[in-house]
Motif scaffolding. Structure first.
Motif, PDB file in Angstrom:
ATOM      1  N   VAL A  32       0.877  -1.166   0.000  1.00 61.46           N
ATOM      2  CA  VAL A  32       0.000   0.000   0.000  1.00 61.46           C
ATOM      3  C   VAL A  32       0.916   1.216   0.000  1.00 61.46           C
ATOM      4  O   VAL A  32       1.904   1.255   0.739  1.00 61.46           O
ATOM      5  N   VAL A  33       0.606   2.189  -0.848  1.00 62.26           N
ATOM      6  CA  VAL A  33       1.421   3.400  -0.921  1.00 62.26           C
ATOM      7  C   VAL A  33       0.588   4.613  -0.532  1.00 62.26           C
ATOM      8  O   VAL A  33      -0.621   4.643  -0.741  1.00 62.26           O
ATOM      9  N   ALA A  34       1.266   5.596   0.038  1.00 66.78           N
ATOM     10  CA  ALA A  34       0.641   6.876   0.378  1.00 66.78           C
ATOM     11  C   ALA A  34       1.329   7.958  -0.436  1.00 66.78           C
ATOM     12  O   ALA A  34       2.561   8.003  -0.514  1.00 66.78           O
ATOM     13  N   SER A  35       0.520   8.826  -1.032  1.00 68.67           N
ATOM     14  CA  SER A  35       1.032   9.831  -1.953  1.00 68.67           C
ATOM     15  C   SER A  35       0.430  11.194  -1.638  1.00 68.67           C
ATOM     16  O   SER A  35      -0.687  11.289  -1.133  1.00 68.67           O
ATOM     17  N   ASP A  36       1.176  12.237  -2.003  1.00 69.22           N
ATOM     18  CA  ASP A  36       0.641  13.584  -1.851  1.00 69.22           C
ATOM     19  C   ASP A  36      -0.012  14.089  -3.136  1.00 69.22           C
ATOM     20  O   ASP A  36      -0.527  15.202  -3.194  1.00 69.22           O
ATOM     21  N   GLY A  91      -2.772   3.970  -2.693  1.00 66.69           N
ATOM     22  CA  GLY A  91      -2.807   2.971  -3.761  1.00 66.69           C
ATOM     23  C   GLY A  91      -2.579   1.581  -3.203  1.00 66.69           C
ATOM     24  O   GLY A  91      -1.708   1.387  -2.356  1.00 66.69           O
ATOM     25  N   LEU A  92      -3.372   0.633  -3.662  1.00 72.04           N
ATOM     26  CA  LEU A  92      -3.232  -0.770  -3.267  1.00 72.04           C
ATOM     27  C   LEU A  92      -2.700  -1.549  -4.462  1.00 72.04           C
ATOM     28  O   LEU A  92      -3.296  -1.517  -5.543  1.00 72.04           O
ATOM     29  N   TYR A  93      -1.576  -2.236  -4.265  1.00 68.22           N
ATOM     30  CA  TYR A  93      -0.952  -3.020  -5.325  1.00 68.22           C
ATOM     31  C   TYR A  93      -1.170  -4.508  -5.081  1.00 68.22           C
ATOM     32  O   TYR A  93      -1.257  -4.959  -3.941  1.00 68.22           O
ATOM     33  N   LEU A 103      -1.187  -1.902 -10.049  1.00 70.07           N
ATOM     34  CA  LEU A 103      -1.985  -1.022  -9.192  1.00 70.07           C
ATOM     35  C   LEU A 103      -3.411  -1.533  -9.238  1.00 70.07           C
ATOM     36  O   LEU A 103      -4.068  -1.476 -10.273  1.00 70.07           O
ATOM     37  N   PHE A 104      -3.894  -2.073  -8.131  1.00 66.92           N
ATOM     38  CA  PHE A 104      -5.212  -2.691  -8.076  1.00 66.92           C
ATOM     39  C   PHE A 104      -6.313  -1.651  -7.875  1.00 66.92           C
ATOM     40  O   PHE A 104      -7.338  -1.685  -8.540  1.00 66.92           O
ATOM     41  N   SER A 105      -6.101  -0.732  -6.922  1.00 67.58           N
ATOM     42  CA  SER A 105      -7.130   0.269  -6.653  1.00 67.58           C
ATOM     43  C   SER A 105      -6.506   1.554  -6.138  1.00 67.58           C
ATOM     44  O   SER A 105      -5.364   1.570  -5.673  1.00 67.58           O
ATOM     45  N   VAL A 106      -7.291   2.626  -6.214  1.00 71.37           N
ATOM     46  CA  VAL A 106      -6.852   3.947  -5.787  1.00 71.37           C
ATOM     47  C   VAL A 106      -7.942   4.567  -4.920  1.00 71.37           C
ATOM     48  O   VAL A 106      -9.122   4.519  -5.270  1.00 71.37           O
TER      49      VAL A 106
END
Length: 176
Positions: A32-36, A91-93, A103-106
């Protein structure tokens, strides 16, 4: 408090689900990623990657809650951050059996959360729980549920309490 919109399954995510429904392999959620980065709703389904990633967390737990729902959990903490940032996108990978990691979902914030830089005194954290539900009507939704991060001290305290409770129970059973 942060608030997030309904998550969008990407085109790659839909293709992966179709493969799985057709028993063309297995998958696992990888990170899982966190983005600005702030995305528009129109961009989400076509994304193949998230830009502006500030943190990445491995998936720590995947739980099947019923025949059509799973929960994916990932923690974020700030001990390695030198600059704070606003969490605008998550983002969920997942691992596609034929393509590789996708990238599965946003999930985008309607009210973002601030992850502060580590100040060498107090750490901050956030545990993200993503719930994916597949229904008979082929609707797929992914929602984010806020959860607290358990600290090492909380875990030690819970273990101590559990050990003490167990010892008391053993004494009670022995008639002491």
């Amino acid at each position: 408090m942060a608030q997030f919109k309904t998550s969008i399954i990407t085109k790659q995510g839909h293709a992966l689900m179709a493969k799985l429904l057709n028993t063309e392999g297995t998958t696992k959620f990888t990170k899982v990623v966190a983005s600005d980065t702030v995305y528009t709703d129109a961009q989400l389904e076509g994304l193949t990657a998230i830009s502006g990633i500030k943190q990445t967390s491995l998936v720590t737990n995947v739980k099947v809650t019923n025949a059509a729902t799973i929960e994916v959990r990932a923690p974020f903490e700030n001990t390695k951050l030198t600059q704070g940032y606003y969490i605008n996108t998550i983002g969920l990978y997942a691992q596609d059996p034929t393509v590789g990691e996708i990238l599965f979902s946003v999930t985008c914030a309607t009210q973002n959360a601030f992850m502060p830089a580590f100040n060498s005194v107090t750490s901050s954290g956030l545990t993200v729980t993503l719930v994916t539900t597949v229904s008979n009507s082929s609707n797929v939704t992914l929602t984010i549920a806020p959860a607290a991060t358990v600290t090492h001290e909380d875990l030690e305290e819970a273990t101590t309490i559990s050990d003490a409770s167990l010892a008391a129970w053993i004494k009670e059973q022995a008639g002491e």
